[in-house]
Design an enzyme around this catalytic site. Sequence first.
Site, PDB file in Angstrom:
ATOM      1  N   PRO A  51       0.790  -1.168  -0.005  1.00 49.92           N
ATOM      2  CA  PRO A  51      -0.044  -0.072   0.047  1.00 49.92           C
ATOM      3  C   PRO A  51       0.727   1.372  -0.029  1.00 49.92           C
ATOM      4  O   PRO A  51       2.039   1.285   0.555  1.00 49.92           O
ATOM      5  CB  PRO A  51      -0.753  -0.149   1.281  1.00 49.92           C
ATOM      6  CG  PRO A  51      -0.671  -1.569   1.601  1.00 49.92           C
ATOM      7  CD  PRO A  51       0.440  -1.992   1.136  1.00 49.92           C
ATOM      8  N   CYS A  52       0.283   2.330  -0.751  1.00 53.48           N
ATOM      9  CA  CYS A  52       0.903   3.472  -0.714  1.00 53.48           C
ATOM     10  C   CYS A  52       0.921   4.320   0.595  1.00 53.48           C
ATOM     11  O   CYS A  52      -0.205   4.744   0.889  1.00 53.48           O
ATOM     12  CB  CYS A  52       0.431   4.246  -2.072  1.00 53.48           C
ATOM     13  SG  CYS A  52       1.373   5.967  -2.065  1.00 53.48           S
ATOM     14  N   GLN A  53       1.933   4.549   1.390  1.00 61.00           N
ATOM     15  CA  GLN A  53       1.752   5.419   2.707  1.00 61.00           C
ATOM     16  C   GLN A  53       2.833   6.316   2.813  1.00 61.00           C
ATOM     17  O   GLN A  53       3.873   6.292   1.944  1.00 61.00           O
ATOM     18  CB  GLN A  53       2.066   4.374   3.790  1.00 61.00           C
ATOM     19  CG  GLN A  53       0.798   3.259   3.867  1.00 61.00           C
ATOM     20  CD  GLN A  53       1.299   2.040   4.728  1.00 61.00           C
ATOM     21  OE1 GLN A  53       2.216   1.252   4.709  1.00 61.00           O
ATOM     22  NE2 GLN A  53       0.824   1.976   5.959  1.00 61.00           N
TER      23      GLN A  53
END
Length: 412
Positions: A148-150
């Site tokens: 996931p893009c965090q």
Amino acid sequence: MLDDQPPKINSFSPEVLADLLSVPKRTIEARIKKGELKPDPETGLISKCQVKHLEEVISMEQSTWDTDLQVKCKRDYTLVELFAGGGGLALGMEQAGLESIFLNEMDKHACKTLRHNRPDWNVVEGDISKIDFSVIKQDVDVLTGGFPCQAFSYAGKSLGLDDTRGTLFYEMAKAIKELQPKVFLAENVRALLTHENGETLAIIKNVFEELGYVLEEPRVLKAIFYKVPQKRERLILVGVRKDLATSAKFSWPSPYKRIMTLKDAFEKGELFDSKVEESPGQEYPQRKKEIMAQVPPGGYWRDLKPELQKEYMKGSYFLGGGKTGMARRLSMNEPSLTLTTSPAQKQTERCHPVETRPLQIREYARIQTFPDNWEFQGSLTAQYKQIGNAVPVNMAAALGRSLAKFLNQIES
């Protein structure tokens, strides 16, 4: 899935040409109005000779897809997959000849799906931060996963691995550090390119350099170029271990020879050897169904009568922006819009092109090019989520063949 030779494509509909060039349909319509493009007066199709000079058309004309299908792994290349989800990426890699030896996923329903379809796969359920990768004793050829893009912390000075602590990317990077695969492939949303003004991707690149990997220039792949009837885009990162970087050259997959549409997904033909079967699916409340029935194929809320627009859109009617996903009905003659984790969300409607209902489970799966014998487990909501989050199988297989070619070079 069928491997029959497709008919040669000599023309494009305005809709498909717009998808091919990644421009709005109105851009093609404007060019037609100016006389720059001239559709056939009977069929409405634009002949290929009018656009044969465009890079996208040239790449399809020069496709090596059929040759790439013949690629065979020189030995059983081992694959570790993280964030495995419902199996789209792993299944594509399997079709390319790679052997999954370890798959990690936290979602219990997705794990049930993986185990149900591949009882021999080593599916390890649980939080990646608590997984012991030391149990993997084999050399790992390929590691894949979609983290996931965090947002990361920029407090550190090194802009390396420590700056990503507390994120799932950090956990994936730790696994790469421990397992030292020959090559890794990470996939993510296109937005990662510009996330935090590019700072996030810059740190990711630094981390891979720190871990001893040469990163190929990140590339956004469009699923419609890889025999997938869907306008999905994914950012792909490929890293090669530095000691191998000069012994082989990674090549991105070649596009397929034509663009697939919903008709290809739902009818018997090049993608599937039978018509899609009826399956469970969400349903519309009665009033919403009555309104959606007024939307034409390929249309959306602006195609409704003004009073219905206001009723359906409510307060959103007076706000700016196109809101093109609202009250959206798909078209049989176009690829699907990107699937979400639910086909009946108001902002991202995915209504069946002919019947007035949300797309069903097997329709969803076909748009992601899952084979019909891949059965999803869990509630209806859980199944939609697994399919909507997946990497399209055909695109994953194309990437897998590129990895196999690369590993074959190393073996040589």
